[in-house]
Write a protein that holds these residues in place. Structure first.
Motif, PDB file in Angstrom:
ATOM      1  N   ARG A  38       0.863  -1.177   0.000  1.00 31.10           N
ATOM      2  CA  ARG A  38       0.000   0.000   0.000  1.00 31.10           C
ATOM      3  C   ARG A  38       0.901   1.227   0.000  1.00 31.10           C
ATOM      4  N   VAL A  39       0.733   2.062  -0.994  1.00 32.22           N
ATOM      5  CA  VAL A  39       1.583   3.234  -1.128  1.00 32.22           C
ATOM      6  C   VAL A  39       0.736   4.426  -1.560  1.00 32.22           C
ATOM      7  N   ASN A  40       0.935   5.562  -0.920  1.00 34.11           N
ATOM      8  CA  ASN A  40       0.410   6.815  -1.451  1.00 34.11           C
ATOM      9  C   ASN A  40       1.284   7.964  -0.969  1.00 34.11           C
ATOM     10  N   GLU A  41       1.203   9.065  -1.662  1.00 33.13           N
ATOM     11  CA  GLU A  41       1.940  10.268  -1.271  1.00 33.13           C
ATOM     12  C   GLU A  41       0.988  11.446  -1.327  1.00 33.13           C
ATOM     13  N   ASP A  53      -9.512  28.215   6.602  1.00 30.64           N
ATOM     14  CA  ASP A  53      -9.408  26.891   7.233  1.00 30.64           C
ATOM     15  C   ASP A  53      -9.453  25.761   6.209  1.00 30.64           C
ATOM     16  N   THR A  54      -9.632  26.088   4.938  1.00 25.57           N
ATOM     17  CA  THR A  54      -9.800  25.083   3.893  1.00 25.57           C
ATOM     18  C   THR A  54      -8.541  25.003   3.033  1.00 25.57           C
ATOM     19  N   PHE A  55      -8.188  23.784   2.628  1.00 27.90           N
ATOM     20  CA  PHE A  55      -7.001  23.570   1.804  1.00 27.90           C
ATOM     21  C   PHE A  55      -7.241  22.422   0.842  1.00 27.90           C
ATOM     22  N   CYS A  56      -6.387  22.329  -0.162  1.00 31.22           N
ATOM     23  CA  CYS A  56      -6.515  21.275  -1.162  1.00 31.22           C
ATOM     24  C   CYS A  56      -5.225  20.468  -1.210  1.00 31.22           C
ATOM     25  N   ILE A  57      -5.363  19.162  -1.316  1.00 30.59           N
ATOM     26  CA  ILE A  57      -4.210  18.273  -1.427  1.00 30.59           C
ATOM     27  C   ILE A  57      -4.379  17.361  -2.644  1.00 30.59           C
ATOM     28  N   ARG A  58      -3.244  16.862  -3.121  1.00 25.20           N
ATOM     29  CA  ARG A  58      -3.224  15.849  -4.170  1.00 25.20           C
ATOM     30  C   ARG A  58      -2.774  14.541  -3.529  1.00 25.20           C
ATOM     31  N   VAL A  59      -3.523  13.466  -3.744  1.00 15.84           N
ATOM     32  CA  VAL A  59      -3.150  12.139  -3.263  1.00 15.84           C
ATOM     33  C   VAL A  59      -2.674  11.331  -4.459  1.00 15.84           C
ATOM     34  N   VAL A  60      -1.398  10.973  -4.451  1.00 14.10           N
ATOM     35  CA  VAL A  60      -0.815  10.201  -5.545  1.00 14.10           C
ATOM     36  C   VAL A  60      -0.762   8.734  -5.106  1.00 14.10           C
ATOM     37  N   ASP A  61      -1.528   7.889  -5.780  1.00 10.65           N
ATOM     38  CA  ASP A  61      -1.631   6.477  -5.433  1.00 10.65           C
ATOM     39  C   ASP A  61      -1.365   5.643  -6.683  1.00 10.65           C
ATOM     40  N   ILE A 175       2.109  16.494   7.377  1.00 11.84           N
ATOM     41  CA  ILE A 175       2.046  15.244   6.623  1.00 11.84           C
ATOM     42  C   ILE A 175       2.777  14.176   7.427  1.00 11.84           C
ATOM     43  N   VAL A 176       2.032  13.198   7.897  1.00 11.80           N
ATOM     44  CA  VAL A 176       2.582  12.077   8.662  1.00 11.80           C
ATOM     45  C   VAL A 176       2.636  10.857   7.751  1.00 11.80           C
ATOM     46  N   THR A 177       3.786  10.199   7.714  1.00  7.94           N
ATOM     47  CA  THR A 177       3.940   8.981   6.916  1.00  7.94           C
ATOM     48  C   THR A 177       3.960   7.763   7.831  1.00  7.94           C
ATOM     49  N   GLN A 178       3.111   6.791   7.526  1.00 10.31           N
ATOM     50  CA  GLN A 178       3.113   5.513   8.225  1.00 10.31           C
ATOM     51  C   GLN A 178       3.713   4.475   7.279  1.00 10.31           C
ATOM     52  N   SER A 188       3.578   2.432   2.742  1.00 13.29           N
ATOM     53  CA  SER A 188       4.059   3.797   2.933  1.00 13.29           C
ATOM     54  C   SER A 188       2.877   4.704   2.635  1.00 13.29           C
ATOM     55  N   ILE A 189       2.185   5.094   3.693  1.00  8.11           N
ATOM     56  CA  ILE A 189       0.927   5.825   3.567  1.00  8.11           C
ATOM     57  C   ILE A 189       1.075   7.205   4.188  1.00  8.11           C
ATOM     58  N   ASP A 190       0.790   8.245   3.417  1.00 12.81           N
ATOM     59  CA  ASP A 190       0.762   9.603   3.944  1.00 12.81           C
ATOM     60  C   ASP A 190      -0.617   9.942   4.497  1.00 12.81           C
ATOM     61  N   GLU A 191      -0.620  10.712   5.561  1.00 11.18           N
ATOM     62  CA  GLU A 191      -1.861  11.254   6.132  1.00 11.18           C
ATOM     63  C   GLU A 191      -1.682  12.753   6.315  1.00 11.18           C
TER      64      GLU A 191
END
Length: 199
Positions: A38-41, A53-61, A175-178, A188-191
């Motif tokens: 399982r991998v994402n960034e 208070d609002t933001f945008c992220i890109r999840v690369v999977d 950004i926390v990586t597990q 390697s999962i980003d949160e």
């Protein structure tokens, strides 16, 4: 910032953050599957110019494809999730769906804010504490539970990879990586976890 004012706001901030983390973890945490990868960034896109208070992220999977998510501090559920191909991202990001938030404010990357505050992480067993320091005092922003794998009786290693601050230093997305590569499962999962800070 007086010590008394900082402490009072620190306790309030920590209480709100802990509540949000507990809800978020109940929604996203779950056992990893043995024998799978399982991998994402997560890549930070921008802060909203309409709602700070609002933001945008890109999840690369690599296995599922890319996704754009609109998040709001204090809400563990994305306001919008949209699968997108890299070649279509610019068009989608400029569409009416995203225009209402006006994502024009860049994040300031790094563990230290423009005003000198700093975020840090500390592992304590299966918990990962996210803290904030102003150089004199520290406070806990929230906690992340390491993701378990029931088949191997192991837990992911948690690390604070980076952070993105608002220009006024009053908001931060960490950004926390597990990660784990042990006993038949690789991960390697980003949160992304957002916090609003006291003045």
């Amino acid at each position: 910032m007086s010590r008394q004012s900082w402490s009072r706001r620190a306790f309030l901030g920590a209480a709100v953050a802990s509540t949000c983390f507990a809800l978020a973890l109940s929604l996203v945490a779950g056992p990893a599957q043995a024998g799978r990868q399982r991998v994402n960034e997560i890549q930070f896109m921008a802060w909203s110019g309409v709602n700070p208070d609002t933001f945008c992220i890109r999840v690369v999977d690599p296995s599922k494809g890319n996704r754009l998510e609109v998040r709001q501090i204090g809400n563990p559920i994305p306001l919008l999730k949209l699968d997108v191909k890299p070649e279509q991202e610019r068009e989608v990001f400029g569409s009416q769906q995203f225009a209402q938030w006006s994502f024009i404010t860049p994040g300031v990357q790094g563990l230290t804010a423009p005003n000198g505050w700093a975020v840090f992480g500390q592992r304590e067993g299966q918990l990962f504490r996210i803290g904030l320091s102003n150089g004199r005092d520290t406070m806990e922003l929230g906690r992340v539970q390491a993701r378990p794998d029931s088949a191997t009786n192991t837990f992911a290693k948690t690390n604070l990879r980076t952070a993105y601050w608002s220009p006024d230093s009053l908001r931060v997305v960490v950004i926390v990586t597990q990660s784990n590569d042990d006993g038949g499962w690789s991960m390697s999962i980003d949160e992304a976890h957002g916090f609003k800070l006291a003045k």
